[in-house]
Design a protein around this motif. Structure first.
Motif, PDB file in Angstrom:
ATOM      1  N   LYS A   7      15.077   0.824  16.261  1.00 38.47           N
ATOM      2  CA  LYS A   7      14.327  -0.291  15.640  1.00 38.47           C
ATOM      3  C   LYS A   7      14.952  -2.074  16.312  1.00 38.47           C
ATOM      4  N   CYS A   8      14.675  -2.814  16.653  1.00 35.90           N
ATOM      5  CA  CYS A   8      15.678  -3.423  17.368  1.00 35.90           C
ATOM      6  C   CYS A   8      15.813  -5.020  15.703  1.00 35.90           C
ATOM      7  N   ASP A   9      16.655  -6.009  16.460  1.00 31.64           N
ATOM      8  CA  ASP A   9      16.391  -7.040  15.580  1.00 31.64           C
ATOM      9  C   ASP A   9      15.152  -8.590  15.620  1.00 31.64           C
ATOM     10  N   ALA A  10      14.835  -8.530  17.395  1.00 31.55           N
ATOM     11  CA  ALA A  10      13.989  -8.995  17.562  1.00 31.55           C
ATOM     12  C   ALA A  10      13.072  -8.664  18.963  1.00 31.55           C
ATOM     13  N   ILE A  11      11.815  -9.247  19.118  1.00 32.02           N
ATOM     14  CA  ILE A  11      11.190  -9.153  20.434  1.00 32.02           C
ATOM     15  C   ILE A  11      10.138 -10.045  21.125  1.00 32.02           C
ATOM     16  N   CYS A  12      11.110 -10.663  22.125  1.00 32.42           N
ATOM     17  CA  CYS A  12      10.597 -11.671  23.022  1.00 32.42           C
ATOM     18  C   CYS A  12      10.122 -11.083  24.043  1.00 32.42           C
ATOM     19  N   ARG A  13       8.739 -11.577  24.752  1.00 34.16           N
ATOM     20  CA  ARG A  13       7.775 -11.458  25.426  1.00 34.16           C
ATOM     21  C   ARG A  13       8.310 -12.394  26.221  1.00 34.16           C
ATOM     22  N   GLU A  14       8.614 -12.357  27.654  1.00 31.67           N
ATOM     23  CA  GLU A  14       8.685 -14.157  28.364  1.00 31.67           C
ATOM     24  C   GLU A  14       7.022 -14.218  29.290  1.00 31.67           C
ATOM     25  N   LEU A  15       6.683 -15.382  28.963  1.00 32.15           N
ATOM     26  CA  LEU A  15       5.298 -15.015  29.892  1.00 32.15           C
ATOM     27  C   LEU A  15       5.981 -16.372  31.029  1.00 32.15           C
ATOM     28  N   GLU A  16       5.388 -15.926  32.588  1.00 33.22           N
ATOM     29  CA  GLU A  16       5.868 -16.166  33.183  1.00 33.22           C
ATOM     30  C   GLU A  16       4.428 -17.117  34.284  1.00 33.22           C
ATOM     31  N   VAL A  17       4.653 -18.946  34.141  1.00 30.24           N
ATOM     32  CA  VAL A  17       2.918 -19.214  34.701  1.00 30.24           C
ATOM     33  C   VAL A  17       3.339 -19.427  36.137  1.00 30.24           C
ATOM     34  N   GLY A  19       3.362 -21.711  38.827  1.00 25.08           N
ATOM     35  CA  GLY A  19       4.524 -22.553  38.444  1.00 25.08           C
ATOM     36  C   GLY A  19       5.895 -22.905  38.184  1.00 25.08           C
ATOM     37  N   GLY A  20       6.396 -21.696  37.812  1.00 24.69           N
ATOM     38  CA  GLY A  20       7.767 -21.511  37.280  1.00 24.69           C
ATOM     39  C   GLY A  20       8.574 -21.399  35.685  1.00 24.69           C
ATOM     40  N   SER A  21       7.504 -22.702  35.120  1.00 25.87           N
ATOM     41  CA  SER A  21       7.743 -22.364  33.735  1.00 25.87           C
ATOM     42  C   SER A  21       6.534 -20.986  32.665  1.00 25.87           C
ATOM     43  N   SER A  22       8.029 -21.656  32.188  1.00 24.18           N
ATOM     44  CA  SER A  22       7.580 -20.473  30.972  1.00 24.18           C
ATOM     45  C   SER A  22       7.410 -19.943  29.671  1.00 24.18           C
ATOM     46  N   THR A  23       7.681 -19.319  29.237  1.00 30.33           N
ATOM     47  CA  THR A  23       7.220 -19.675  27.092  1.00 30.33           C
ATOM     48  C   THR A  23       7.252 -17.939  26.880  1.00 30.33           C
ATOM     49  N   GLY A  24       8.296 -18.216  25.126  1.00 33.23           N
ATOM     50  CA  GLY A  24       8.467 -16.654  24.508  1.00 33.23           C
ATOM     51  C   GLY A  24       7.367 -16.504  23.855  1.00 33.23           C
ATOM     52  N   MET A  25       6.841 -15.473  23.638  1.00 32.09           N
ATOM     53  CA  MET A  25       6.252 -14.873  22.581  1.00 32.09           C
ATOM     54  C   MET A  25       6.469 -14.083  21.918  1.00 32.09           C
ATOM     55  N   GLU A  26       6.554 -14.141  20.459  1.00 30.56           N
ATOM     56  CA  GLU A  26       7.354 -12.636  19.551  1.00 30.56           C
ATOM     57  C   GLU A  26       6.635 -11.571  20.014  1.00 30.56           C
TER      58      GLU A  26
END
Length: 143
Positions: A7-17, A19-26
């Motif tokens: 069990k974790c407090d939160a899980i975040c997937r980091e998606l990287e495009v 071009g080097g920019s990234s975004t997090g997704m719960e």
């Protein structure tokens, strides 16, 4: 192999495009790395209502061959995933949907425990017999 549920407090997937920019997704459920004993890990976050659907998808994808072998979707088994944190409701559905499973599991646990105890007893008796032979050989040498 066993699978641990962590069990974790939160899980975040980091998606990287590219071009080097990234975004997090719960995320609410992901497979983790196996430990040194080969046990897999399922990481979950949030309440069972949050992670149950993602957990079902992960289990179905991982065990696709088993699921395809079933004549129908094993909904009763998958329903148990929603009750992993509540022993009372988990056992309620196991007892209702899989009568005798807990008793068979308990019988198997007792059988394995009896085997383990018998093996320990045999090893202890063999060790004691070896010690006895050594003492008798030492006493015979002294005479």
């Amino acid at each position: 192999n066993d699978i641990r549920l962590l069990k974790c407090d939160a899980i975040c997937r980091e998606l990287e495009v590219n071009g080097g920019s990234s975004t997090g997704m719960e995320a609410f459920a992901v497979w983790g790395d196996a430990n040194s004993q080969g046990e897999g890990a399922l990481l979950v976050a949030g309440d069972p209502d949050d992670y149950a659907t993602e957990l079902e998808e992960l289990v179905e994808a991982k065990f696709e061959t088993l699921f395809r072998a079933c004549p129908s979707r094993p909904t009763k088994v998958l329903r148990l995933l929603r009750h992993l944190e509540n022993e009372k409701t988990f056992n309620k559905f196991v007892d209702r949907d899989f009568p005798g499973f807990v008793e068979r599991d308990e019988m198997e646990r007792r059988r394995l425990e009896a085997q383990r105890l018998a093996a320990e007893r045999k090893a202890r008796e063999e060790h004691e017999a070896e010690e006895r032979r050594q003492r008798e050989a030492e006493q015979a040498e002294r005479r």
